[in-house]
Design an enzyme around this catalytic site. Sequence first.
Site, PDB file in Angstrom:
ATOM      1  N   GLN A   8      46.567 -37.887  52.655  1.00  0.00           N
ATOM      2  CA  GLN A   8      47.207 -36.748  53.152  1.00  0.00           C
ATOM      3  C   GLN A   8      48.590 -36.864  53.557  1.00  0.00           C
ATOM      4  OE1 GLN A   8      46.507 -33.278  52.858  1.00  0.00           O
ATOM      5  NE2 GLN A   8      48.395 -32.867  53.594  1.00  0.00           N
ATOM      6  N   SER A 189      54.789 -40.229  55.001  1.00  0.00           N
ATOM      7  CA  SER A 189      54.768 -41.891  55.199  1.00  0.00           C
ATOM      8  C   SER A 189      54.087 -42.514  56.181  1.00  0.00           C
ATOM      9  CB  SER A 189      56.319 -42.382  54.741  1.00  0.00           C
ATOM     10  OG  SER A 189      56.942 -41.878  53.609  1.00  0.00           O
ATOM     11  N   ARG A 190      53.360 -41.811  56.812  1.00  0.00           N
ATOM     12  CA  ARG A 190      52.688 -42.275  57.997  1.00  0.00           C
ATOM     13  C   ARG A 190      53.666 -42.880  59.166  1.00  0.00           C
ATOM     14  NH1 ARG A 190      49.415 -40.161  55.229  1.00  0.00           N
ATOM     15  NH2 ARG A 190      47.268 -40.919  54.953  1.00  0.00           N
ATOM     16  N   LEU A 191      55.130 -42.279  59.124  1.00  0.00           N
ATOM     17  CA  LEU A 191      55.950 -42.693  60.198  1.00  0.00           C
ATOM     18  C   LEU A 191      55.730 -41.451  61.389  1.00  0.00           C
ATOM     19  CD1 LEU A 191      58.894 -43.955  58.031  1.00  0.00           C
ATOM     20  CD2 LEU A 191      57.007 -45.083  59.288  1.00  0.00           C
ATOM     21  N   HIS A 192      54.643 -41.253  61.795  1.00  0.00           N
ATOM     22  CA  HIS A 192      54.350 -40.376  62.683  1.00  0.00           C
ATOM     23  C   HIS A 192      55.225 -40.344  64.090  1.00  0.00           C
ATOM     24  CE1 HIS A 192      51.145 -39.894  59.845  1.00  0.00           C
ATOM     25  NE2 HIS A 192      50.419 -40.925  60.539  1.00  0.00           N
TER      26      HIS A 192
END
Length: 212
Positions: A8, A189-192
């Site tokens: 997701q 891109s999982r760069l939370h």
Amino acid sequence: MDFTAIRQDYQRQSLDESSIDPDPLVQFRMWLRQAVEAGLREPNAMTLATASPDGDPSARIVLLKGLDSDGFVFYTNYESRKGRDLTANPRAELVFYWNELERQVRIHGQTAKVAPAESDAYFQSRPLAAQIGACASTQSARLPHRAVLEARTAQLSEQYRDTPPSRPPYWGGYRLRPQFIEFWQGRPSRLHDRILYTMTGSGGWFISRLYP
């Protein structure tokens, strides 16, 4: 099933130091209110993680039932697994996860039992069936058959048909006083975004950003 294919990408919102409240409890109330307004089911549900005296971890979902300047309040059986853990090791963590908002909050701190009067007031505010359930259940103990619990519940329902029960001495609340609170906002891109509030020695809060 190939779990590696379940992905997701988070794209709803961002979280920036310039837009957050300097008080993490105010920030948490804002996020909780937004979860309620979004129509999330049980937005006050949270994971409570505890550890036994030898460090064996245990986690379960409980419900937030109070929030004030001193911390986060939940209720349980003091003789349950979590109650025994907290007696031996009062440190614990709470985790809220609001999937629809792509948000998570992690809270670490020390727990202590709330005042008996506070537990009494909350117990009396519960529906009668929930009061009887708290009296009937020896939480976390082995139950030989569900019929045993149902018979006990029926007996107590008859006993307290006209007069509600008093709060059992083994049931009540805990308040977790936070030492740090981390707000997590999903990003592409999982760069939370991860913003951490850490309590200082003076009782204020130091705010920092963490790598995702």
